[in-house]
Design an enzyme around this catalytic site. Structure first.
Site, PDB file in Angstrom:
ATOM      1  N   LYS A 158      15.990  21.129 -11.504  1.00 13.80           N
ATOM      2  CA  LYS A 158      15.276  19.885 -11.767  1.00 13.80           C
ATOM      3  C   LYS A 158      16.142  18.778 -12.351  1.00 13.80           C
ATOM      4  O   LYS A 158      16.991  19.001 -13.202  1.00 13.80           O
ATOM      5  CB  LYS A 158      14.116  20.156 -12.730  1.00 13.80           C
ATOM      6  CG  LYS A 158      13.003  20.961 -12.104  1.00 13.80           C
ATOM      7  CD  LYS A 158      12.165  20.127 -11.155  1.00 13.80           C
ATOM      8  CE  LYS A 158      11.047  19.453 -11.931  1.00 13.80           C
ATOM      9  NZ  LYS A 158      10.242  18.610 -11.037  1.00 13.80           N
TER      10      LYS A 158
ATOM     11  N   GLU B 152       9.638   7.637 -17.053  1.00 14.28           N
ATOM     12  CA  GLU B 152       8.245   8.017 -17.335  1.00 14.28           C
ATOM     13  C   GLU B 152       7.838   7.583 -18.736  1.00 14.28           C
ATOM     14  O   GLU B 152       6.721   7.098 -18.961  1.00 14.28           O
ATOM     15  CB  GLU B 152       8.073   9.530 -17.189  1.00 14.28           C
ATOM     16  CG  GLU B 152       8.224   9.988 -15.741  1.00 14.28           C
ATOM     17  CD  GLU B 152       8.332  11.503 -15.609  1.00 14.28           C
ATOM     18  OE1 GLU B 152       7.886  12.222 -16.513  1.00 14.28           O
ATOM     19  OE2 GLU B 152       8.889  11.952 -14.589  1.00 14.28           O
TER      20      GLU B 152
ATOM     21  N   SER C 165      14.671  21.006 -16.521  1.00 14.50           N
ATOM     22  CA  SER C 165      13.500  21.801 -16.876  1.00 14.50           C
ATOM     23  C   SER C 165      13.945  23.048 -17.602  1.00 14.50           C
ATOM     24  O   SER C 165      15.036  23.571 -17.352  1.00 14.50           O
ATOM     25  CB  SER C 165      12.752  22.157 -15.593  1.00 14.50           C
ATOM     26  OG  SER C 165      12.017  23.349 -15.772  1.00 14.50           O
TER      27      SER C 165
ATOM     28  N   HIS D  37       0.836  -1.219   0.000  1.00 14.42           N
ATOM     29  CA  HIS D  37       0.000   0.000   0.000  1.00 14.42           C
ATOM     30  C   HIS D  37       0.864   1.259   0.000  1.00 14.42           C
ATOM     31  O   HIS D  37       0.431   2.320   0.465  1.00 14.42           O
ATOM     32  CB  HIS D  37      -0.956   0.046   1.196  1.00 14.42           C
ATOM     33  CG  HIS D  37      -1.685  -1.237   1.439  1.00 14.42           C
ATOM     34  ND1 HIS D  37      -2.893  -1.538   0.871  1.00 14.42           N
ATOM     35  CD2 HIS D  37      -1.330  -2.327   2.172  1.00 14.42           C
ATOM     36  CE1 HIS D  37      -3.275  -2.757   1.249  1.00 14.42           C
ATOM     37  NE2 HIS D  37      -2.341  -3.260   2.038  1.00 14.42           N
TER      38      HIS D  37
END
Ligand code: ARG
Length: 459
Positions: A285, A292, A279, A158
């Site tokens: 970043k 992804e 970024s 979880h």
């Protein structure tokens, strides 16, 4: 242009530009050209061995096909959309070069068994590439588990801290998933490995073909038993797409884990810069874009699987033109899966577990609570009772901002007189990991066993 088509004897009008575009698959099935050439050479050789064409005609056809092949390879063969697909493009070029010999190639053959054959030859190679790329990724995980696997990290259920494990144990979980993917593709490959050539359009042919011979020439284990099924079966593409869907689903779970683990909040893994991007606005970043994108491949693979299933659903036997689009989905799903599999090993083999950050917080979140309950069980307390006692101790520790290992012996003994001084040797994540007993658990000896198994298997 109508005169170029092989069926201009029957039809008087030809398609306008947009209709020709709908009818065509040449934009996608050019990728089949090597298989088409190989299938045609085998078919022609068999025709000559059966004395349906002469040896000389076979040699002319073979030479012609090889010259067409080298033009395709060089990118110089014209592929007019009016010819619809790679099969007609190759046959028409062959006929231009060889005349009547070329016109004999299609004896006892239809585009229906031809395309089924080409797809199976393609799928056989695709399966091999997928298997080998998956094994390469498995090896990368095994190596990382061997090199950095001894660090103690939390296992989650979880996404809440559950029990401590060796990092290697977590990595080997992906190796298991990918191992099943390899088995699935190997199994799928068995059903790909059947030659449909000689099935014709739907019912076979009166020409005395030797189907076993072409199967043998093309390296198939066996021939199909039923011409209707052979020309209209696309199960093997559905299965291959399902294998890609499951495989990329597994990749997406790994990517999701590592995207989370590489965040500042978790701080568990550092990815190599080469697999991250920054970024355009926020200078600090470091985003895990490759993970992804790999996670996102499921959109293509699940979509292709559903498209293939929908394409075949409710089609009357046997071949229908709906099937022409199978290649769009099948090629795309394999290509995207191979792209993901091609990048993944580099991400894995350059990753670093951030040992200090993990160690600093490993004893937060009561990862040793289950082990404490099991300590009580080993001293005769029924498990349900032990569970209740430890639950109360966790609540006490949490209220005081302490770990279980920081509670006093008095506190422990108030909760249960089965607890003795040695309890501290059973607490903390490090101690828990040392005591995992059965096969398949998250400890050292179990990790060593898994590493031995997979190292041998992946050799
Ligand atoms: N390009 C077609 C396909 O991929 C070839 C089959 C055409 N067959 C036919 N009977 N019209 O399915």
């Amino acid at each position: 242009m109508a005169s170029k088509k092989s069926w201009h004897g029957r039809l008087k009008a030809s398609a306008d530009a947009i209709t020709a575009e709908l009818l065509a698959s040449i934009d996608i099935d050019t990728d089949l050209w090597r298989y088409d050439i190989a299938g045609s050479i085998a078919h022609a050789q068999m025709l000559s061995e059966q004395k349906i064409i002469t040896k000389k005609e076979f040699q002319t056809i073979k030479k012609g096909l090889l010259s067409v092949a080298s033009d395709i390879e060089a990118g110089t063969l014209a592929m007019p959309i009016e010819l619809e697909d790679i099969h007609m493009v190759i046959e028409s070029a062959l006929t231009e070069r060889t005349g009547d010999a070329g016109r004999k190639l299609h004896t006892g053959r239809s585009r229906n068994d031809q395309v089924a054959l080409d797809l199976r030859l393609w799928a056989r190679d695709a399966a091999e590439s997928l298997i080998s790329a998956t094994k390469t990724l498995q090896s990368a995980f095994v190596e990382l588990a061997r090199e950095q696997g001894q660090i103690v990290i939390p296992a989650y259920t979880h996404l809440q801290r559950a029990q401590p494990i060796l990092a290697g144990h977590g990595l080997m979980a992906y190796v298991e998933m990918l191992g099943r993917d390899v088995e699935r593709i190997q199994d799928c490959r068995k059903r790909i490995d059947v030659s449909p050539l000689g099935s014709g359009a739907v019912a076979g042919t009166s020409i005395d073909l030797d189907r076993k011979r072409t199967a043998e020439l093309l390296g198939f284990s066996t021939i199909s038993r039923n011409s209707i099924d052979a020309t209209s079966d696309r199960d093997f593409l559905v299965e291959l797409a399902m294998c890609c869907a499951t495989l990329t689903m597994h990749l997406s779970r790994w990517c999701e884990d590592w995207i989370i683990y590489s965040s500042t909040e978790f701080g568990m893994i550092e990815l190599h810069d080469a697999y991250c991007t920054s970024s355009s606005m926020m200078p600090q970043k470091k985003n895990a874009d490759t993970l992804e994108l790999i996670r996102g491949k499921t959109a293509s693979t699940f979509g292709s699987l559903m498209s293939l299933l929908t394409m075949v659903k409710g089609l009357p036997l046997a071949y229908n033109r709906d099937m022409q689009d199978d290649k769009r989905f099948a090629f795309m799903t394999v290509k995207q899966t191979l792209l993901a599999l091609g990048v993944a090993p580099g991400i894995v083999s350059t990753a670093k577990f951030r040992e200090e950050i993990v160690a600093a917080t490993i004893d937060e979140g009561f990862l040793d609570a289950t082990a404490l309950a099991e300590y009580l069980v080993n001293r005769g307390v029924p498990f349900r009772t032990a569970h209740h006692i430890v639950g109360q101790l966790v609540a006490t520790a949490e209220a005081e901002g302490l770990a279980l290992s920081e509670l006093t012996l008095d506190t422990f003994q108030e909760a249960s007189d089965a607890i003795a001084k040695d309890v501290y040797q059973y607490l903390t994540a490090k101690n828990v990991v040392k005591r995992y007993a059965p096969d398949g658990a998250g400890g050292k000896k179990q990790l060593a066993k898994q590493l031995r198994f997979w190292t041998r298997k992946l050799q």
